[in-house]
Design a protein around this motif. Structure first.
Motif, PDB file in Angstrom:
ATOM      1  N   ASN A 171       0.809  -1.212   0.000  1.00 11.78           N
ATOM      2  CA  ASN A 171       0.000   0.000   0.000  1.00 11.78           C
ATOM      3  C   ASN A 171       0.841   1.260   0.000  1.00 11.78           C
ATOM      4  N   ARG A 172       2.135   1.144   0.084  1.00 12.82           N
ATOM      5  CA  ARG A 172       2.978   2.335   0.088  1.00 12.82           C
ATOM      6  C   ARG A 172       3.331   2.741  -1.331  1.00 12.82           C
ATOM      7  N   GLU A 173       4.096   3.825  -1.464  1.00 17.72           N
ATOM      8  CA  GLU A 173       4.376   4.385  -2.776  1.00 17.72           C
ATOM      9  C   GLU A 173       4.979   3.355  -3.735  1.00 17.72           C
ATOM     10  N   LYS A 174       6.096   2.756  -3.347  1.00 17.11           N
ATOM     11  CA  LYS A 174       6.775   1.813  -4.240  1.00 17.11           C
ATOM     12  C   LYS A 174       7.384   0.674  -3.446  1.00 17.11           C
ATOM     13  N   VAL A 175       7.335  -0.499  -4.036  1.00 14.60           N
ATOM     14  CA  VAL A 175       8.031  -1.649  -3.489  1.00 14.60           C
ATOM     15  C   VAL A 175       9.376  -1.712  -4.201  1.00 14.60           C
ATOM     16  N   ASN A 176      10.459  -1.690  -3.436  1.00 11.95           N
ATOM     17  CA  ASN A 176      11.811  -1.739  -4.005  1.00 11.95           C
ATOM     18  C   ASN A 176      12.253  -3.186  -4.159  1.00 11.95           C
ATOM     19  N   ILE A 177      12.501  -3.562  -5.403  1.00 12.61           N
ATOM     20  CA  ILE A 177      12.808  -4.949  -5.753  1.00 12.61           C
ATOM     21  C   ILE A 177      14.140  -5.002  -6.481  1.00 12.61           C
ATOM     22  N   ILE A 178      14.944  -5.996  -6.121  1.00 10.75           N
ATOM     23  CA  ILE A 178      16.169  -6.291  -6.873  1.00 10.75           C
ATOM     24  C   ILE A 178      16.008  -7.676  -7.477  1.00 10.75           C
ATOM     25  N   PHE A 179      16.364  -7.782  -8.747  1.00  8.85           N
ATOM     26  CA  PHE A 179      16.338  -9.061  -9.447  1.00  8.85           C
ATOM     27  C   PHE A 179      17.730  -9.300 -10.014  1.00  8.85           C
TER      28      PHE A 179
END
Length: 150
Positions: A4-12
């Motif tokens: 529900n927050r602005e952005k989910v920070n993901i590393i792939f």
């Protein structure tokens, strides 16, 4: 995950460009507001994570078979850094080897995902993984919940 927050920070991190593109496309179609950082080997990933200014991502997807520093060695080095002790790490691999699953479980991965062959399955897996409340899931981590079955 904090959806529900602005952005989910993901590393792939994966050395296969096609897998990177498929992952990014599936993530875009899942409809979660995100920031995605891509790395193609463990060496570059670790260099990035070891920078003082690097913020802890929400989740890291990590392939096992990569050049320079493989996924298992990367996992061990990441877990040895107290900054990343609570980072959610998903092993994302073609390997179905019980040895690989056991080693990554012991080294501190949160979940083991076998790479899906179909785009629709990948979208379903990403949605499921990103909706898990890892704070509670990880406290009850055991081998029965470690391998994500598709």
């Amino acid at each position: 995950m904090k959806l529900n927050r602005e952005k989910v920070n993901i590393i792939f991190t994966d050395d296969d460009i096609d897998d990177c593109n498929m992952f990014a496309d599936a993530l875009n179609e899942v409809g979660i507001n995100h920031k995605l950082d891509l790395f193609h080997d463990g060496k570059d990933l670790l260099a990035y994570l070891n920078k003082e200014e690097t913020k802890v991502p929400d989740i890291l997807f990590l392939d096992l078979n990569m050049p320079f520093t493989n996924g298992l060695d990367s996992l061990k080095q990441i877990r040895s850094n107290k900054k990343y002790r609570d980072l959610t790490i998903a092993i994302y691999s073609t390997s179905s080897s019980e040895k690989d699953q056991e080693e990554t479980f012991i080294a501190g991965a949160n979940v083991y995902i076998r790479k899906p062959n179909e785009f629709s399955t990948l979208k379903r897996v990403l949605k499921e993984v990103l909706e898990i409340n890892w704070q509670y899931y990880s406290s009850n981590l055991n081998k029965d919940t470690f391998f994500l079955t598709i």
